[in-house]
Design a protein around this motif. Sequence first.
Motif, PDB file in Angstrom:
ATOM      1  N   VAL A 331       0.815  -1.217   0.000  1.00 38.11           N
ATOM      2  CA  VAL A 331       0.000   0.000   0.000  1.00 38.11           C
ATOM      3  C   VAL A 331       0.849   1.267   0.000  1.00 38.11           C
ATOM      4  O   VAL A 331       0.336   2.357  -0.201  1.00 38.11           O
ATOM      5  CB  VAL A 331      -0.963  -0.015   1.212  1.00 38.11           C
ATOM      6  N   THR A 386      -8.499  -2.159  -8.559  1.00 37.65           N
ATOM      7  CA  THR A 386      -7.805  -2.534  -7.324  1.00 37.65           C
ATOM      8  C   THR A 386      -8.016  -1.460  -6.270  1.00 37.65           C
ATOM      9  O   THR A 386      -7.892  -0.264  -6.555  1.00 37.65           O
ATOM     10  CB  THR A 386      -6.288  -2.703  -7.578  1.00 37.65           C
ATOM     11  N   HIS A 387      -8.350  -1.902  -5.058  1.00 32.98           N
ATOM     12  CA  HIS A 387      -8.370  -1.019  -3.883  1.00 32.98           C
ATOM     13  C   HIS A 387      -7.355  -1.592  -2.892  1.00 32.98           C
ATOM     14  O   HIS A 387      -7.491  -2.727  -2.450  1.00 32.98           O
ATOM     15  CB  HIS A 387      -9.761  -0.961  -3.259  1.00 32.98           C
ATOM     16  N   ARG A 388      -6.340  -0.794  -2.542  1.00 33.24           N
ATOM     17  CA  ARG A 388      -5.223  -1.299  -1.750  1.00 33.24           C
ATOM     18  C   ARG A 388      -5.394  -1.128  -0.244  1.00 33.24           C
ATOM     19  O   ARG A 388      -4.515  -1.524   0.519  1.00 33.24           O
ATOM     20  CB  ARG A 388      -3.923  -0.630  -2.204  1.00 33.24           C
ATOM     21  N   ASN A 389      -6.474  -0.517   0.179  1.00 39.45           N
ATOM     22  CA  ASN A 389      -6.665  -0.266   1.613  1.00 39.45           C
ATOM     23  C   ASN A 389      -8.165  -0.312   1.928  1.00 39.45           C
ATOM     24  O   ASN A 389      -8.739   0.628   2.468  1.00 39.45           O
ATOM     25  CB  ASN A 389      -6.062   1.093   1.979  1.00 39.45           C
ATOM     26  N   GLN A 396      -6.206  -5.716   0.266  1.00 39.03           N
ATOM     27  CA  GLN A 396      -6.290  -5.464  -1.168  1.00 39.03           C
ATOM     28  C   GLN A 396      -7.515  -6.170  -1.737  1.00 39.03           C
ATOM     29  O   GLN A 396      -7.650  -7.392  -1.622  1.00 39.03           O
ATOM     30  CB  GLN A 396      -5.035  -5.946  -1.890  1.00 39.03           C
ATOM     31  N   LYS A 398      -9.345  -6.847  -5.250  1.00 36.96           N
ATOM     32  CA  LYS A 398      -9.157  -6.770  -6.690  1.00 36.96           C
ATOM     33  C   LYS A 398     -10.380  -7.342  -7.393  1.00 36.96           C
ATOM     34  O   LYS A 398     -10.902  -8.388  -6.999  1.00 36.96           O
ATOM     35  CB  LYS A 398      -7.916  -7.554  -7.125  1.00 36.96           C
TER      36      LYS A 398
END
Length: 780
Positions: A331, A386-389, A396, A398
């Motif tokens: 992140v 993608t969302h990393r947080n 993550q 995806k």
Amino acid sequence: MKKSRITYSPVAAVALALAVSSCSNTRFLKEGETLYTGATIDIVNDTLSKREKSNLKDALKDQLRPKPNSSFLGLRPQLYIYNITKEPKKEKGLRNWLKYKIGEKPVLLGDVDREFNEKILVNYSENKGFFNARASSDTISKNKRAKVAYTVRPGARYLISNVTYPEDSTIVNAEIQSIKDKSFLKAGNPFDLDVIKAERERIDEHLKNKGFYYFGADNIVVQADSTVTKDPKVELIVKLKDNTPQLAKEQFTIDKTIVFPDYNIADAKVGKYGIPYNTDSVEVINDLYIIDPENKFKPKIFDRALYFDRGDLYNRKDHNLSLNRLISLGVFKFVKNEFIVSDSLNHKFDAYYLLTPRPFQSLRLETLGKTSSANYTGGEVNLNWTHRNFFRGAEQLKGAVYGAFDVQVGGPKDANNIIRVGANAQLSIPRIVAPFRFESSSAFVPRTNVELGYEYLSRTGLYTLHNFNTSFGYLWKENERKEHNLKVLDVTLVAPQNISDKYREQIEGNPAAGIPANPSLQRVIDKQLIFGPTYTYTYTNTMLPKKNTMYYKGLLDLAGNIAGLVTGANAKEGRQKELFGIPFSQYAKMEHDFRYYRKVGDKSSIASRVIAGLGYPYGNSTTIPYVKQFFVGGSNSIRAFRARTLGPGSYDPTTQNASFFFDQSGDIKLEMNLEYRANLYKFLNAAVFADAGNVWLVNEDPERPGGKFSGDFMKEIAVGAGVGLRLDFSILILRLDLAMPLRVPYYAEDERWALDRINFGSSAWRRDNLILNIAIGYPF
């Protein structure tokens, strides 16, 4: 007696022309110029063994400058390209690219500084313990070509007589004394400057792990005294330099650990050493100070990632471990660390972690064009989010949607195009979510992965398949070499739809139309419910700068075992059980993939691979599910055979009376590959390869005679060979492999070797036997 037939190809003609042309490079030289073709080194010494001389010669040759023009099989094609290409009028363009990018400027004898090289040879020899080394050189010229012959007289090699570590009353000296018995410097070994440097770094590393943060390898001096005896021996004295700073002799402990998880070097309020002073929002957890005004992250992720506690002695190992774990969270774009003295009297400092987050969300569109050796050409479009947080804990999430099509162009059978549309999602949590405690001291954060996916597959005119899959498992790494992937539950559901009359006719047969029954095709469209654990272990050291490296991947797949045991399932005896109206699969499968890479020169290597796999159906199944079986052939397998068209065993797929080819599968797989790789020019690489292998069935299949594994399996090994070109652009490797079969397992047993039937001059032979594979990346 058969007459041998000699055939020629355009490739051979080009190679011959290039060889003739390369021999005339000297005609481009100006009056008085001589082409430098390299150097030889002669070691004159009676005390060194043949192997020691050879090693010293190779090492000395690496020191010489300049290097001659690169050559391939004794030729210099790049020099020839430079010579025949006219001087470009522009700095850009094809001519400039050919002359200065592809071509290579001639290295002349006048470019060689013999006196400088002699000094280099002497200096290197002295660093290896030959203190009385001398060097001389001579030039050997002929036909405008010249090489330099160097003669090195190294003299006797000095050995270490004794190693001394003087004692004193300081703390730092006490630590050095505690590890001197593990010294790299041993009495009786040759003097070697590289070993001395390694010993200094060993001591430095130990002291860094004992709190001496400000210590450095340069604070250690190794004195050499060769006057102790008349023999070629030297005494070594390892000690601290007299001018070592006092700060370097002190042990430091951690006071506070302060984390700025949303640090921006451009906007932050900056104090001493670039540390932001803004501490308006401080959250303390286990003596860890988190400065996160916008509350973007949960503090627990830093408590798990950082290894320093208040009062701990500084340790370089924990320092690097903490940084690596922060990076592996995925992140943060930048991770910076600073230690600032907070109490000089008691030797304490604060640890600051300045973390710059990556954008939490990203959207990427990918398009791909592809072709296969099975005469399919197509494309694919992927949209990835993608969302990393996702839950503020570096989780993550995806998601992806994709569509693909494959159209059969050419080939001897009717076209049955393939359309695929699907979506999938994966949630990766940076910790082990389980009812048990999982401790990891690895630099890589362990992860819990949850996956869910669906794919719609339509083979036009034949059938449609709906494929649902989900899994829950753990991924963790012991170190950079060893990785474990355990899926506690891996579920696949395949549901068929829209089975055409044409396909059913192939399964059931049509005597009136001369089409025999082919029940094995039914397995492709069977409803399938597969569930159970899978475990994958991967070991690799290919990222290390070693001459020889290896890669191993082992897979264990167990499906329906507990369910089969509980229900008493036995398909062979007619007791096949169902869940949700679908017979569940029961089998055990394992696969081993071993690869070995050996460098044989500065620009060449040999890569080899062995794959062995076995799937065994039992209990509720008589066959392994089609999607879990093994296949061979294609661009990443046995390249002389089209994708998935080989096997099983000696079964001949060309004799099937179907209007289309279907993939050939097996329960047992054995494959071997050997490839010689050479760099021709920067991004251009060439390869010569040989592939062998096949797949077999565990049980007899009347529809595929010769497919069952037996003691004669070695007679059913397919063999192919070929040549290839690889365009390596770092971010993309485009591969072209041209292969032909050398041994065909479904021919008559005494006719399987096809060497005597090779005929490059025949267009019919080339059409049936030369397989061009176009792919991305190396085959292995």
